[in-house]
Write an enzyme that holds these catalytic residues in place. Structure first.
Site: not given
Ligand code: UDX
Length: 453
Positions: A165, A169, A227, A272, A276, A279
């Site tokens: 998957e 989120e 990831n 930034g 976190g 995942c």
């Molecule tokens: C992630 C993957 O994107 C998804 O495909 C997988 O199934 C599960 O893990 P998610 O954990 O929901 O999804 O969040 P994501 O949107 O990937 O963001 C992860 C973290 O990275 C967040 O803390 C976000 O703030 C941070 N982030 C994201 C950044 O710091 N900079 C960015 O440019 C993008």
């Protein structure tokens, strides 16, 4: 035509998958060992915040296509297709993934199955897991055959397939109904399993979503490497951000400039506080741990650096707040806007925002936290912080304000109104999400990660 299926595990992944499968026209039973979760879901309430999910669950409880139960027997009797969506958190004393829930789901379900069944694993697992689960399943089926006096048990066969998957989120419903790819790892009865998968995902496949059919190991590795790549991309820009801070350059302009190159792309280059959540952090650690077990540890040592860069951003933000407070955090009143690991989520697992709030508090600051959705979860993890009811209460009398999660509510704050609330107009943009000029014009001193303002 709709199929019948069960979804084992009703956390972020499982409950979203269950509701979305009902939306795709299937009849779905969601199973969880936690009776409280099942009670909530059966009333159409999710135990967490995910935009659009409550509505979808309620829609399909009403349509009759979605049920929830704590009974594995019900799932075994109801369907021949089962999805495994239980959690694989980081183990307490190691980097490796904890496979207890996956193993226990299989051990609970398989002995109850009669006839022909397919289990599609969706959880993120170390490479090699699907094969081990197939062996476990084969043993469970064989011992059931040996124990059983009924003839139908002779017909029982259960195949494992892996169908990772990729949902994010905050966008989970959209990502599940319209995925950008479907990956299927198959080793037993490949064409039959593929046919079933094609029926399950008929709608997204008709929309043009590619289906990649492969072996178990590749399907398992696709998920963790995706990831790991995303985490690396974020840490890359955050590493350059450190150099920007040292040289007076601006990371946001730099990210726009390099991101304009199609080969690089602008997404996931937001510098930034870093990544976190449930995942990315645990997946890169589990990936390193598994590579080590396989004797390929050198291949992924760079992920240690990815992890270290990511954690360093939190320390850097704490030291920026300290500087803004004149060198001591003792008794400084700091407002932290955001506790969730990202906007549109109430998830605080490994949240950079909450880690910063906690570190500031432990260093002696009086920390007031506000988050539009994550207050309950945050106060469970960090009960000693002050949690304000509104953003305005949180800002009241602050010496320094930190934006730690880029919620729209914070991006749209009126800088003049905010200024009237605080003791001293200093704001640190930990997510590079504010309109800096507007805040400066309203009299704020603005600082940001990766920029010299
Ligand atoms: C992630 C993957 O994107 C998804 O495909 C997988 O199934 C599960 O893990 P998610 O954990 O929901 O999804 O969040 P994501 O949107 O990937 O963001 C992860 C973290 O990275 C967040 O803390 C976000 O703030 C941070 N982030 C994201 C950044 O710091 N900079 C960015 O440019 C993008």
């Amino acid at each position: 035509m709709g199929m019948r299926m069960s979804v084992i595990g009703t956390g972020y992944l499982g409950s979203t998958h269950a509701a979305c499968m009902a939306e795709l026209g299937h009849e779905v039973i969601g199973v969880d060992v936690d009776p409280h979760k099942i009670e909530l879901l059966s009333r159409g309430e999710t135990p967490f915040f995910e935009p659009g999910l409550d509505g979808l669950i309620r829609k399909h409880i009403s349509s009759g296509r979605l049920h929830f139960t704590t009974s594995y027997q019900e799932a075994a009797d109801f369907a021949n297709v089962h999805f495994l969506g239980v959690g694989t958190p980081q183990q307490k004393n190691s980097y490796a993934a904890d496979m207890t829930f996956v193993r226990s789901a299989v051990t609970n379900l398989v002995p109850l199955l009669r006839g022909r069944h397919i289990i599609f694993g969706k959880s993120t697992v170390p490479v090699g897991t699907a094969r081990v689960l197939q062996q476990l399943t084969d043993r469970l089926v064989a011992s059931q055959d040996a124990d059983s006096s009924t003839t139908d048990a002779w017909e029982t066969s259960v195949d494992i397939a892996w169908n990772p998957e990729f949902l994010r989120e905050g966008h989970a419903v959209q990502d599940t109904i319209h995925p950008d790819r479907i990956v299927l790892g198959v080793e037993n009865s490949p064409s039959e399993v593929e046919d079933v998968a094609r029926k399950i995902y008929a709608q997204p496949l008709a929309e043009g979503t590619p289906l990649l059919v492969t072996d178990f190991a590749t399907s398992e590795l696709v998920k963790v490497s995706a990831n790991a790549f995303l985490a690396t991309k974020i840490s890359f820009i955050n590493a350059v951000s450190e150099v920007c801070e040292a040289s007076g350059a601006d990371i946001t302009v730099l990210a726009d400039a390099i991101g304009a190159d199609e080969r690089i792309g602008r997404k996931f280059l937001n510098a930034g506080l870093g990544f976190g959540g449930g995942c990315l952090p645990k997946d890169i650690r589990a990936f390193m741990a598994r590579a080590g077990e396989l004797g390929a540890d050198q291949a992924l040592t760079f992920l240690r650096e990815v992890d270290a860069i990511n954690l360093r951003r939190r320390e850097r933000l704490v030291s920026m707040v300290k500087d803004a407070c004149g060198g001591s955090l003792h008794d400084a009143r700091v407002t932290v806007l955001g506790a969730a690991f990202k906007p549109e989520s109430d998830d605080v697992r490994d949240s950079p925002a909450l880690a910063v709030a906690g570190a500031l508090s432990l260093a002696g600051a009086q920390v007031s936290v506000y988050d539009p959705q994550a207050m309950t979860n945050a106060s469970k993890v960090f009960p000693t912080l002050m949690y304000a009811d509104t953003v305005w209460d949180a800002l009241h009398n602050a010496d320094v304000v930190v934006v730690a999660t880029e919620w729209t509510e914070f991006k749209q704050l009126d800088p003049s109104e905010a200024r009237a609330c605080v003791a001293s107009p200093t704001i640190i943009d930990g997510r590079n999400c504010l309109d800096v000029d507007a805040w400066m014009q309203a009299g704020w001193s603005v600082r940001a990660l990766g920029r010299s303002l």
